[in-house]
Design a protein around this motif. Structure first.
Motif, PDB file in Angstrom:
ATOM      1  N   LEU A  52     -10.120  -7.100  -5.471  1.00 35.15           N
ATOM      2  CA  LEU A  52      -9.707  -5.827  -4.874  1.00 35.15           C
ATOM      3  C   LEU A  52     -10.337  -5.646  -3.497  1.00 35.15           C
ATOM      4  CD1 LEU A  52      -9.965  -3.320  -7.882  1.00 35.15           C
ATOM      5  CD2 LEU A  52      -8.119  -4.871  -7.311  1.00 35.15           C
ATOM      6  N   ALA A  53     -11.640  -5.922  -3.414  1.00 33.18           N
ATOM      7  CA  ALA A  53     -12.334  -5.761  -2.137  1.00 33.18           C
ATOM      8  C   ALA A  53     -11.814  -6.742  -1.096  1.00 33.18           C
ATOM      9  CB  ALA A  53     -13.834  -5.944  -2.333  1.00 33.18           C
ATOM     10  N   ASP A  54     -11.570  -7.993  -1.506  1.00 38.21           N
ATOM     11  CA  ASP A  54     -11.020  -8.982  -0.571  1.00 38.21           C
ATOM     12  C   ASP A  54      -9.677  -8.505  -0.029  1.00 38.21           C
ATOM     13  OD1 ASP A  54     -13.214 -10.510  -1.196  1.00 38.21           O
ATOM     14  OD2 ASP A  54     -12.108 -12.067  -2.262  1.00 38.21           O
ATOM     15  N   LEU A  76      -6.133  -6.330   4.241  1.00 36.74           N
ATOM     16  CA  LEU A  76      -5.169  -5.341   4.743  1.00 36.74           C
ATOM     17  C   LEU A  76      -5.720  -4.601   5.957  1.00 36.74           C
ATOM     18  CD1 LEU A  76      -3.578  -3.826   1.506  1.00 36.74           C
ATOM     19  CD2 LEU A  76      -2.870  -5.802   2.868  1.00 36.74           C
ATOM     20  N   ASP A  77      -7.029  -4.359   5.974  1.00 40.39           N
ATOM     21  CA  ASP A  77      -7.632  -3.760   7.170  1.00 40.39           C
ATOM     22  C   ASP A  77      -7.442  -4.661   8.382  1.00 40.39           C
ATOM     23  OD1 ASP A  77      -8.476  -1.562   5.761  1.00 40.39           O
ATOM     24  OD2 ASP A  77     -10.577  -2.177   5.639  1.00 40.39           O
ATOM     25  N   ARG A  87      -2.175   2.937   0.717  1.00 38.57           N
ATOM     26  CA  ARG A  87      -1.987   1.684   1.449  1.00 38.57           C
ATOM     27  C   ARG A  87      -0.707   0.948   1.065  1.00 38.57           C
ATOM     28  NH1 ARG A  87      -5.796  -0.662   4.337  1.00 38.57           N
ATOM     29  NH2 ARG A  87      -3.894  -1.249   5.421  1.00 38.57           N
ATOM     30  N   TYR A 142      -5.291  -2.348  -7.468  1.00 39.49           N
ATOM     31  CA  TYR A 142      -5.533  -1.928  -6.080  1.00 39.49           C
ATOM     32  C   TYR A 142      -4.671  -0.713  -5.726  1.00 39.49           C
ATOM     33  CZ  TYR A 142      -6.050  -2.069  -1.030  1.00 39.49           C
ATOM     34  OH  TYR A 142      -6.308  -1.725   0.274  1.00 39.49           O
ATOM     35  N   ASP A 189      -8.597  -5.454   0.195  1.00 31.81           N
ATOM     36  CA  ASP A 189      -8.823  -4.301   1.061  1.00 31.81           C
ATOM     37  C   ASP A 189      -9.207  -4.750   2.477  1.00 31.81           C
ATOM     38  OD1 ASP A 189      -8.739  -1.424   0.951  1.00 31.81           O
ATOM     39  OD2 ASP A 189     -10.910  -1.409   1.203  1.00 31.81           O
ATOM     40  N   PHE A 190     -10.114  -5.712   2.562  1.00 28.52           N
ATOM     41  CA  PHE A 190     -10.526  -6.241   3.864  1.00 28.52           C
ATOM     42  C   PHE A 190      -9.359  -6.933   4.567  1.00 28.52           C
ATOM     43  CE2 PHE A 190     -14.663  -5.228   2.429  1.00 28.52           C
ATOM     44  CZ  PHE A 190     -15.587  -5.414   3.446  1.00 28.52           C
ATOM     45  N   ARG A 229      -6.194   2.493  -3.979  1.00 32.39           N
ATOM     46  CA  ARG A 229      -5.790   2.810  -2.604  1.00 32.39           C
ATOM     47  C   ARG A 229      -4.286   3.096  -2.555  1.00 32.39           C
ATOM     48  NH1 ARG A 229     -10.794   3.263  -0.353  1.00 32.39           N
ATOM     49  NH2 ARG A 229     -11.728   1.306   0.392  1.00 32.39           N
TER      50      ARG A 229
END
Length: 313
Positions: free
Chosen positions: A99-101, A106-107, A137, A130, A103-104, A134
């Motif tokens: 999930l964190a990967d 997509l940022d 997003r 995810y 998120d980064f 979020r």
């Protein structure tokens, strides 16, 4: 060998001590949401090539399609702070890190922009979670056979932790290494054995992206054996349902006509149970790909491409 119609390009993005490999087709266009494709367990981003090739020109033109290799798969590599590749690799993987990967990523590729997000199998579970974390997003959400896992009971926790520790020891003793093959044809045969619907041309092409030759000339699978270790913590269905309930994007859940879920779990988790969980998703549409198994993006890319196009449009 399969003949590629739409050529991809590779980029490496520094994310969370990783050099993340990302495969891209097309270019960003103002006003057109990127289509992000995330793969499943023991797969790679190149696995989506057949679907990308099956998209209509009208859909693909002016659209950026983004597909990363998850941590521990494909060409994504660990990068230590001093720049040493391969340093700091873990000996097990945690679901929340996907999930964190994402998120980064997509940022990096779509800052401040909602995307169309698709995931297969493990990736399907990631995108569903995810989208609950979020929701802003995601413009459209597509889940390809991301079923999740059976419900658990708290009483299973002691055994799960013990199994996790035992499997870690097996890994460090070298007992979980992935098989290497003397040539790429062996990798192709492995893929065709796992998926009898996969043709020789696609298998030969996939083998070149699914594995690489090592210094001894043996073809090694581009997957970390540590992915075989089960999660230490139990899956909680109540948490899954809470995440599903927060999804605001229109969601399309696609299954293959073959029921692989029942075979995997021997009746411990069924399609009926998964469909019951999906009732928590507020804006849900379902679809079925005929004459396909779990690797439906390999088996019927044309059927899948039409479903994606219609839903995203």
């Amino acid at each position: 060998m399969y003949q590629v119609k739409r050529i991809s390009r590779s980029e490496f993005v520094p994310i969370r001590n990783l050099s993340y490999h990302v495969r891209l087709w097309g270019e960003p266009t103002p006003g057109v949401a990127p289509l992000v494709l995330v793969h499943g367990w023991m797969d790679v981003a190149a696995s989506y090539q057949f679907v990308v090739d099956a998209f209509s020109e009208a859909f693909a033109q002016g659209r950026c399609i983004i597909a990363p290799d998850w941590r521990g798969f494909g060409l994504t590599r660990w990068q230590s702070p001093d720049g040493q590749s391969g340093a700091g690799a873990p000996d097990n993987y945690w679901f929340a890190d996907y999930l964190a990967d994402l998120d980064f990523l997509l940022d990096h590729y779509a800052p401040g922009q909602a995307v169309d997000l698709l995931g297969h199998s493990l990736g399907g579970n990631v995108v569903m979670h995810y989208a609950g974390v979020r929701p802003e997003r995601i413009r459209r959400l597509i889940n390809l056979e991301g079923f999740g896992v059976p419900a658990t009971r708290p009483s299973q926790a002691p055994g799960r932790y013990a199994k996790w520790m035992d499997e870690l020891k097996r890994l460090h003793r070298g007992e979980m290494a992935l098989k290497a093959y003397p040539e790429a044809g062996g990798v192709a045969r492995r893929l065709m054995k796992t998926n009898p619907r996969l043709g020789q041309d696609k298998a030969d092409w996939l083998a070149q992206h699914w594995a690489v030759p090592n210094a001894q000339g043996q073809w090694e699978i581009l997957g970390d054996a540590a992915h075989k270790i089960p999660n230490a913590q139990l899956n909680r269905v109540d948490e899954v349902l809470a995440l599903y309930a927060r999804i605001t994007a229109p969601t399309l859940a696609i299954e293959a006509s073959d029921d692989s879920l029942s075979g995997w779990w021997g009746g411990k988790f069924t399609l009926a149970e998964f469909h019951e969980r999906l009732k928590a998703v507020p804006h849900l549409t379902t679809g079925v790909i005929q004459d396909a198994g779990h690797m439906l993006h390999h088996d019927q890319p044309e059927q899948l491409a039409r479903l994606i196009e219609d839903f995203v449009a």
